[in-house]
Design an enzyme around this catalytic site. Structure first.
Site, PDB file in Angstrom:
ATOM      1  N   HIS A  39      36.110  45.532  42.541  1.00  0.00           N
ATOM      2  CA  HIS A  39      36.237  44.000  41.772  1.00  0.00           C
ATOM      3  C   HIS A  39      37.539  43.389  42.047  1.00  0.00           C
ATOM      4  CE1 HIS A  39      38.568  45.103  38.117  1.00  0.00           C
ATOM      5  NE2 HIS A  39      38.001  46.423  38.416  1.00  0.00           N
ATOM      6  N   CYS A  40      37.626  42.007  41.757  1.00  0.00           N
ATOM      7  CA  CYS A  40      38.826  41.455  41.687  1.00  0.00           C
ATOM      8  C   CYS A  40      39.052  40.928  39.914  1.00  0.00           C
ATOM      9  CB  CYS A  40      39.084  40.181  42.590  1.00  0.00           C
ATOM     10  SG  CYS A  40      37.643  38.808  42.345  1.00  0.00           S
ATOM     11  N   VAL A  41      39.619  39.730  40.032  1.00  0.00           N
ATOM     12  CA  VAL A  41      39.789  39.275  38.427  1.00  0.00           C
ATOM     13  C   VAL A  41      38.375  38.892  37.917  1.00  0.00           C
ATOM     14  CG1 VAL A  41      41.115  37.697  36.857  1.00  0.00           C
ATOM     15  CG2 VAL A  41      42.232  38.735  39.050  1.00  0.00           C
ATOM     16  N   ARG A  75      35.186  38.996  39.956  1.00  0.00           N
ATOM     17  CA  ARG A  75      33.907  39.218  40.456  1.00  0.00           C
ATOM     18  C   ARG A  75      33.745  40.551  40.944  1.00  0.00           C
ATOM     19  NH1 ARG A  75      35.495  35.632  45.366  1.00  0.00           N
ATOM     20  NH2 ARG A  75      37.360  35.598  44.452  1.00  0.00           N
TER      21      ARG A  75
END
Length: 469
Positions: free
Chosen positions: A25-27, A29
């Site tokens: 995951h990113c910030v 999504r």
């Protein structure tokens, strides 16, 4: 919010744990590598409380969950799927099988240029500040701020020194990122890039004049005459050189004893690559790069309005496919060769158009979740990040996307016909005006009005008529 329940529902909607290969995951999504994206129940997925949108890009299926929530949902998801945490690189590797050769090529370019984008955007913003201080006619008739207030000239000069560094040593940045991507030693990539802009070489920006005067310096290498020129502002030479450097380095590392690798691998790889670059790679790619630049400039010189119309319409479509990353290299090549780019201003307006369409859905909708998504994704697009607006809102209803790219095409036609250019790459949204050459600020501002007003009004009125939001 019950994060475990949300993770269970997401897992069911994407086809169960059997369909999930890897995830990170990113910030905002979840970034998932799926075995088969066709079995994902997107309608069900997008109705979930925690999901603000979903889309597929570069072989990954990405689900917009939101900052502060995504990490909690992710932890529950990987536990339920029994796959363990994965890094972004591992997910990228797992999702390679979902891409064709063109997608892999575009992804390679994206992986090279995106890491250096913060440096380039920062330089662009600083150049914008310098433009405000030094461009005549903005605040005073035929005079700049430093003409009226000379005490600011030292500050302006220091800003331009800081801002120009990223562009002056661009091959060093590209060399670092490219060699890292290809699997070599990034430090050798930096050195190779800096070799191409060594002050001992004729500056690439002075090459044309030197050719006319017959003063191009050369090396005599065993009877072979090689031009002693640098590659400032060039993209292709350092990209190809980085690839060759990496292949030579990896070849040597497999065959040279570890005890003497430090003495052999780096020096031999750099020396061989350097000779190949100055003799073969550089001249060929320099010619190709200049031909691409000259071709684009010629098209926009002769058919500016048509070029702006087409590019303004197609940029949003290219974002969907990921193809827009290839034009980052073209923008950099244009800036390096001509000092400005006429493509990037249309990119900024296209992003704004998508944001305006998303904000119109927010204004027209009675659904609280959709209102929140329209607001957040619209603001994000105004600041240069369009994926949440594109995939979370506009493509879901289709007509906001169509209205946005139509408006972007109209704005692109107008600013191209007006000759609008940017001196650098900046923030691809409303703040992008600071990267526009100062004499074109008014024309670009009119373009911004077009992509703020037309997509908003068009989408809002159509949504009210259709009553589907």
């Amino acid at each position: 919010m019950n994060h475990k329940q949300q993770a269970e529902q997401i897992l069911e909607a994407i086809g169960g744990k059997e369909n999930l290969s890897a995830g990170t995951h990113c910030v905002t999504r979840l970034r998932l590598a799926l075995h088969d994206e066709d079995i994902v129940d997107k309608e069900r997925l997008n109705q979930l409380e925690s999901v603000k949108g979903s889309f597929s890009t570069n072989g990954q299926f990405q689900i917009v969950v939101g900052q502060g929530t995504v990490d909690k949902v992710y932890k529950e998801l990987i536990q339920l799927a029994d796959i363990g945490e994965a890094s972004k690189d591992e997910v990228k590797e797992a999702s390679k099988g979902n891409m064709n050769w063109l997608q892999r090529a575009v992804k390679t370019l994206a992986d090279i240029f995106i890491p250096i984008l913060p440096a380039i955007v920062t330089a662009g913003l600083l150049l914008g500040i310098n433009n405000i201080l030094t461009a005549p006619g903005i605040f005073f008739d035929d005079q700049s701020i430093i003409d009226v207030y000379p005490q600011w000239s030292g500050i302006a000069n220091m800003i331009i020194v800081i801002a120009n560094t990223a562009f002056a040593f661009l091959p060093g940045l590209i060399g670092w990122s490219a060699v890292k991507k290809f699997g070599g030693s990034p430090i050798l990539g930096i050195v190779m890039g800096l070799v191409l802009v060594n002050p001992e070489l004729l500056n690439a920006w002075s090459y044309g004049q030197a050719v006319k005067e017959g003063t191009v310096p050369t090396w005599d290498l065993f009877g072979l005459t090689v031009e002693k020129i640098g590659y400032q502002g060039q993209v292709l030479p350092v990209l190809v050189a980085s690839y060759v450097l990496t292949k030579i380095e990896l070849f040597l590392r497999k065959r040279v004893p570890e005890s003497i690798q430090l003495l052999v691998v780096g020096p031999v790889a750099l020396l061989v690559t350097g000779f190949l670059t100055f003799i073969i790679i550089g001249p060929i790619t320099f010619g190709i790069g200049n031909a691409i630049t000259d071709g684009l400039v010629s098209i926009f010189d002769n058919f500016a309005a048509l070029g702006g119309l087409i590019y303004g319409a197609l940029y949003g479509v290219m974002v969907i496919t990921g193809m827009h990353h290839t034009f980052l290299a073209v923008d950099i090549q244009l800036i390096g060769s001509t000092g400005t780019t006429f493509l990037w201003p249309m990119l900024a307006l296209s992003n704004i158009a998508q944001g305006s369409a998303a904000l119109a859905i927010m204004a027209a909708s009675k659904d609280e979740k959709l209102k929140g998504l329209g607001l957040s994704s619209g603001i994000s697009a105004y600041l240069g990040i369009t994926e949440p607006a594109l995939f979370g809102v506009n493509l879901r209803f289709k007509y906001p996307f169509i209205i946005a790219i139509t408006s972007s095409a109209i704005a692109g036609l107008y600013i191209s016909a007006s000759g609008v250019v940017a001196s650098s790459i900046g923030v691809g949204g409303i703040p992008g005006i600071f990267s526009i050459v100062a004499q074109y600020w008014l024309e670009f501002a009119i373009g911004m009005v077009i992509v703020i007003v037309l997509p908003f009004l068009g989408t809002f009125l159509y949504a009210k008529r259709k009553r589907d939001v």
